[in-house]
Design a protein around this motif. Structure first.
Motif, PDB file in Angstrom:
ATOM      1  N   PHE A 115       0.830  -1.208   0.000  1.00 57.66           N
ATOM      2  CA  PHE A 115       0.000   0.000   0.000  1.00 57.66           C
ATOM      3  C   PHE A 115       0.864   1.257   0.000  1.00 57.66           C
ATOM      4  CE2 PHE A 115      -1.648   3.425   2.663  1.00 57.66           C
ATOM      5  CZ  PHE A 115      -2.767   3.806   1.931  1.00 57.66           C
ATOM      6  N   GLY A 116       1.894   1.269   0.850  1.00 57.45           N
ATOM      7  CA  GLY A 116       2.745   2.441   0.954  1.00 57.45           C
ATOM      8  C   GLY A 116       3.406   2.800  -0.357  1.00 57.45           C
ATOM      9  N   VAL A 117       3.820   1.783  -1.124  1.00 59.83           N
ATOM     10  CA  VAL A 117       4.460   2.036  -2.415  1.00 59.83           C
ATOM     11  C   VAL A 117       3.426   2.436  -3.465  1.00 59.83           C
ATOM     12  CG1 VAL A 117       5.751   0.956  -4.308  1.00 59.83           C
ATOM     13  CG2 VAL A 117       6.402   0.500  -1.940  1.00 59.83           C
ATOM     14  N   ALA A 118       2.299   1.721  -3.506  1.00 60.19           N
ATOM     15  CA  ALA A 118       1.296   1.965  -4.541  1.00 60.19           C
ATOM     16  C   ALA A 118       0.632   3.327  -4.386  1.00 60.19           C
ATOM     17  CB  ALA A 118       0.236   0.859  -4.504  1.00 60.19           C
ATOM     18  N   VAL A 119       0.359   3.725  -3.146  1.00 62.54           N
ATOM     19  CA  VAL A 119      -0.372   4.976  -2.938  1.00 62.54           C
ATOM     20  C   VAL A 119       0.498   6.193  -3.241  1.00 62.54           C
ATOM     21  CG1 VAL A 119       0.174   5.493  -0.508  1.00 62.54           C
ATOM     22  CG2 VAL A 119      -2.132   5.947  -1.386  1.00 62.54           C
ATOM     23  N   CYS A 120       1.803   6.004  -3.275  1.00 64.96           N
ATOM     24  CA  CYS A 120       2.715   7.115  -3.552  1.00 64.96           C
ATOM     25  C   CYS A 120       2.986   7.285  -5.051  1.00 64.96           C
ATOM     26  CB  CYS A 120       4.035   6.916  -2.805  1.00 64.96           C
ATOM     27  SG  CYS A 120       3.897   7.212  -1.030  1.00 64.96           S
ATOM     28  N   LYS A 243      -1.133   9.792   3.169  1.00 68.93           N
ATOM     29  CA  LYS A 243      -0.560  10.628   4.216  1.00 68.93           C
ATOM     30  C   LYS A 243      -0.999  10.166   5.588  1.00 68.93           C
ATOM     31  CE  LYS A 243       0.055  15.079   1.903  1.00 68.93           C
ATOM     32  NZ  LYS A 243      -0.308  16.496   1.941  1.00 68.93           N
ATOM     33  N   SER A 244      -2.242   9.756   5.688  1.00 69.37           N
ATOM     34  CA  SER A 244      -2.773   9.438   7.002  1.00 69.37           C
ATOM     35  C   SER A 244      -2.526   8.003   7.407  1.00 69.37           C
ATOM     36  CB  SER A 244      -4.277   9.722   7.037  1.00 69.37           C
ATOM     37  OG  SER A 244      -4.949   8.949   6.054  1.00 69.37           O
ATOM     38  N   ILE A 245      -2.643   7.071   6.469  1.00 69.92           N
ATOM     39  CA  ILE A 245      -2.591   5.663   6.853  1.00 69.92           C
ATOM     40  C   ILE A 245      -1.176   5.133   6.860  1.00 69.92           C
ATOM     41  CG2 ILE A 245      -3.431   3.352   6.294  1.00 69.92           C
ATOM     42  CD1 ILE A 245      -5.812   4.630   4.964  1.00 69.92           C
ATOM     43  N   ALA A 246      -0.386   5.429   5.814  1.00 68.13           N
ATOM     44  CA  ALA A 246       0.945   4.859   5.714  1.00 68.13           C
ATOM     45  C   ALA A 246       1.826   5.144   6.913  1.00 68.13           C
ATOM     46  CB  ALA A 246       1.631   5.345   4.426  1.00 68.13           C
ATOM     47  N   PRO A 247       1.828   6.401   7.459  1.00 67.49           N
ATOM     48  CA  PRO A 247       2.703   6.661   8.590  1.00 67.49           C
ATOM     49  C   PRO A 247       2.086   6.336   9.939  1.00 67.49           C
ATOM     50  CG  PRO A 247       1.706   8.708   7.877  1.00 67.49           C
ATOM     51  CD  PRO A 247       1.214   7.633   6.964  1.00 67.49           C
ATOM     52  N   ALA A 248       0.954   5.649   9.936  1.00 67.43           N
ATOM     53  CA  ALA A 248       0.276   5.397  11.215  1.00 67.43           C
ATOM     54  C   ALA A 248       1.060   4.443  12.092  1.00 67.43           C
ATOM     55  CB  ALA A 248      -1.123   4.839  10.957  1.00 67.43           C
ATOM     56  N   LEU A 249       2.130   3.859  11.516  1.00 70.60           N
ATOM     57  CA  LEU A 249       3.071   3.020  12.252  1.00 70.60           C
ATOM     58  C   LEU A 249       2.397   1.911  13.050  1.00 70.60           C
ATOM     59  CD1 LEU A 249       5.852   5.369  13.566  1.00 70.60           C
ATOM     60  CD2 LEU A 249       5.814   3.895  11.583  1.00 70.60           C
ATOM     61  N   ARG A 250       2.080   0.853  12.340  1.00 70.40           N
ATOM     62  CA  ARG A 250       1.567  -0.310  13.016  1.00 70.40           C
ATOM     63  C   ARG A 250       2.544  -0.745  14.072  1.00 70.40           C
ATOM     64  NH1 ARG A 250       3.155  -2.958   9.082  1.00 70.40           N
ATOM     65  NH2 ARG A 250       2.593  -4.940   9.938  1.00 70.40           N
TER      66      ARG A 250
END
Length: 255
Positions: A115-120, A243-250
């Motif tokens: 997700f992090g790669v695709a959304v960017c 911006k909101s989900i990727a850095p939410a740091l699971r």
């Protein structure tokens, strides 16, 4: 057809670092699966069909406790609720003409790192780029499990511990480049980290599952960021959802 192949190749290339990180973490899962009494086929089947280390590691403990199927399903639902948010975010990057069967297949490969790669990716997301990411990342996760199972207790405990944190570095590498060029995104990432730590330390949240904590953090931080910093048009580095989900740091930093 040629364009789709190019997108697939680009996705496959971008997914190689994810695959390497997944191999290290799933190797540890394979070791634990062997100790839990699973056969190589059973462990590989779990990794191939689930793609969620948080859920898979939890499943091993639940299997050992001989829980019911309902308890297992409920636990997995709570742990993996964040993927619903990620899927919603990615669906906004797909062209409205993309058929349902594409969306259905892409949903299987939604992990934090993919997700992090695709959304960017700037502009609309081509399904074949996502397929390329999945084509390298999923085998990395599955093969790591397989080699972990067949390796048994060969590796020292220190090496196993080192492998288990390899994905943290890869996840940081996903969010740092866009953050360097956007001060607002940097602030949101830092706020996400601090809020996540705050939620972890509060006694009242100690009985809340990690997956549900992520949902709360995402809604809170995403809502605040969307209200204070509304985006004008297409983002150059990441979409608003990223911006909101990727850095939410699971808390586990895992897929």
């Amino acid at each position: 057809m040629e364009t789709n192949r190019i997108h697939w190749k680009n996705g496959f290339r971008d997914g190689i670092p994810i695959a390497l990180g997944y191999f290290a973490v799933s190797f540890t899962f394979g070791l634990l699966a062997k100790k839990a009494g699973l056969t190589p086929f059973q462990a590989v089947a779990i990794s191939l069909t689930n793609l969620t280390s948080a859920g898979q590691f939890a499943a091993l403990g639940l299997m050992g406790a001989s829980v019911t199927y309902l308890e297992m399903a409920s636990t997995q639902l709570i742990l993996n609720l964040r993927y619903c948010l990620m899927s919603c975010a990615l669906s906004q990057k797909l062209d409205s003409k993309v058929p349902f069967w594409h969306r259905f297949l892409l949903a299987h490969g939604v992990t934090d790192e993919i997700f992090g790669v695709a959304v960017c990716k700037s502009g609309k997301l081509n399904p074949f780029y996502q397929y390329g990411l999945m084509s390298s990342a999923i085998p990395g996760w599955t093969l790591g499990t397989f080699f972990g199972v067949i390796s048994g207790d060969v590796l020292p405990e220190r090496i196993i511990s080192a492998l288990s944190i390899a994905l943290y570095g890869m996840f940081i590498a996903v969010i740092i480049p866009p953050a360097k060029s956007n001060r607002i995104l940097t602030g949101i990432i830092l706020l996400s980290m601090l809020t996540s730590l705050f939620f972890t330390k509060l006694v009242v949240f100690q009985y809340v599952s990690p997956g549900f904590k992520i949902i709360l953090l995402t809604i809170l931080i995403a809502g605040m960021a969307a209200f204070l910093f509304p985006m004008q048009g297409e983002a150059e580095s990441c979409s608003a959802e990223g911006k909101s989900i990727a850095p939410a740091l699971r808390e586990g930093g895992l897929p």
